[in-house]
Design an enzyme around this catalytic site. Structure first.
Site, PDB file in Angstrom:
ATOM      1  N   ALA A   1      -9.960 -53.348   5.955  1.00 54.89           N
ATOM      2  CA  ALA A   1     -10.070 -54.271   4.645  1.00 54.89           C
ATOM      3  C   ALA A   1     -10.442 -55.723   5.240  1.00 54.89           C
ATOM      4  O   ALA A   1     -11.630 -55.463   5.809  1.00 54.89           O
ATOM      5  CB  ALA A   1      -8.668 -54.190   4.006  1.00 54.89           C
ATOM      6  N   SER A   2      -9.939 -56.634   4.705  1.00 56.76           N
ATOM      7  CA  SER A   2     -10.551 -57.887   5.023  1.00 56.76           C
ATOM      8  C   SER A   2     -10.840 -58.395   6.324  1.00 56.76           C
ATOM      9  O   SER A   2     -11.259 -59.359   6.824  1.00 56.76           O
ATOM     10  CB  SER A   2      -9.950 -59.060   4.405  1.00 56.76           C
ATOM     11  OG  SER A   2     -10.522 -58.729   2.840  1.00 56.76           O
ATOM     12  N   VAL A   3      -9.976 -57.763   7.433  1.00 59.11           N
ATOM     13  CA  VAL A   3     -10.053 -57.818   8.771  1.00 59.11           C
ATOM     14  C   VAL A   3     -11.568 -57.777   9.166  1.00 59.11           C
ATOM     15  O   VAL A   3     -12.047 -58.281  10.093  1.00 59.11           O
ATOM     16  CB  VAL A   3      -9.353 -56.881   9.708  1.00 59.11           C
ATOM     17  CG1 VAL A   3      -9.414 -57.278  11.159  1.00 59.11           C
ATOM     18  CG2 VAL A   3      -7.588 -57.409   9.240  1.00 59.11           C
TER      19      VAL A   3
END
Length: 360
Positions: A64-66
């Site tokens: 995801a946003s990592v």
């Protein structure tokens, strides 16, 4: 070499995550590093609930946003190659981009003022089709929703900005986003199990993959979001890259962490910019760099970190760079955000030798 007290810290982590897993409050993988060496690694629960396939240390997770730190690194690499500048205007790079005065730096630091593309798609998109980055640009061009504020006026987290950064990488490099990251980051760092992966769009199957699950009231159990109507965005937005969709493992993220203490990727000066707060138009700052959130306190020192959330996944990569400690936290069964924050905080307490409790 084992650090003093490492065995005690390891047993505390094991007790902490085993207790959460026994209460069915944690289904995921965890790795804790000191000076790059794993002092604790754990896998709890299942990669595939339907088949009861257990997680292993080598299971591949959607970050995801990592993922945003990898997208930002792609831009930093192009900047060091002399192919792009942080002050370059987006409308000079992406034909049809309908907003003026927004720079690459604004996209990197979430100061563009661009509206959320997901809301745009929820309103206008034909949900029988899977959208790609080109569709994001087209929706912005056709509908031209108003900006939320003028560039660099304030900070507001923007997935739209990072999708556009993915498109900029493609435009400037002449390669696909996936191929660019593979060549210049994943292969370069021998991150053998890391890739850009759009599961529904590509129709590929990855071995030892952590499928993300949400709870369905209608079904009365955890399910893939694909089968839960209110999560249909996981299908029609699945071709979009840049704000998410890097997939990786504990060991590969350890390699990524180590590289960021060196100049393997970019110069120390470039990394320093990535780990520095953005300066706004009124000369105030906000603790976000290029793909990294920032924190500094007397106990932990400087922390560069990023969370990631997408239906079924909650992840976190926290790098305590003054003391060279790291927590890699990957989960694939839906967790409440506040509970995730509590778990993360208590894990940090264990790492730094403070009293901790097991969240309810």
């Amino acid at each position: 070499m084992t650090q003093p007290g490492t065995s005690n810290v390891r047993s505390q982590f094991d007790n902490f995550f085993s207790t959460l897993a026994d209460k069915q409050k944690f289904n995921g993988n965890i790795m804790v590093l000191e000076q790059g060496e794993p002092i604790f690694t754990g896998s709890y629960g299942f990669a595939d609930l339907e088949k009861s396939l257990p997680l292993t240390h080598d299971t591949v997770f959607e970050l995801a946003s990592v993922s945003k730190a990898f997208t930002a690194m792609g831009i930093m690499l192009l900047q060091e190659q002399g192919k792009i500048g942080y002050e370059d205007q987006v409308d000079s790079i992406l034909p049809g981009f309908p907003y003026r005065d927004i720079t690459v730096r604004n996209l990197l630091s979430h100061t563009s003022g661009l509206p959320d593309y997901m809301e745009l798609f929820a309103q206008y998109w034909d949900r029988s089709k899977i959208a790609t980055n080109a569709d994001v640009l087209e929706q912005l061009r056709v509908h031209q929703p108003a900006v939320l504020f003028q560039p660099n006026e304030k900070y507001e987290y923007s997935n739209t900005g990072y999708v556009l950064l993915g498109s900029i990488i493609e435009k400037v490099s002449g390669m696909s986003f996936s191929a660019f990251l593979k060549k210049y980051i994943f292969d370069h760092l021998e991150m053998e199990n890391t890739r850009v992966f759009n599961r529904r769009f590509s129709q590929e199957v990855i071995e030892n993959y952590a499928y993300g699950y949400v709870y369905s009231d209608e079904l009365g159990r955890h399910s893939l979001p694909d089968h839960v109507k209110e999560y249909d965005s996981v299908i029609y937005l699945d071709g979009i890259q840049g704000d998410g969709v890097v997939n990786s493992t504990l060991e590969d993220l350890r390699k990524w962490d180590r590289a960021l203490y060196t100049e393997k990727m970019v110069s120390s000066e470039t990394l320093q910019q990535a780990f520095s707060p953005v300066k706004l138009a009124d000369n105030s700052t906000y603790p976000y760099g290029f793909g990294w959130q920032l924190r500094d306190d007397s106990w932990t020192g400087k922390v560069v970190y990023h969370g990631g959330s997408w239906p079924g996944y909650r992840n976190w990569l926290g790098r305590y760079i003054d003391v060279d400690k790291t927590i890699i936290y990957l989960t694939n069964v839906e967790q409440d955000r506040e509970f995730t924050l509590a778990v993360r905080e208590e894990a940090e307490n264990i790492l730094f030798g403070r009293p901790y409790r097991i969240p309810e």
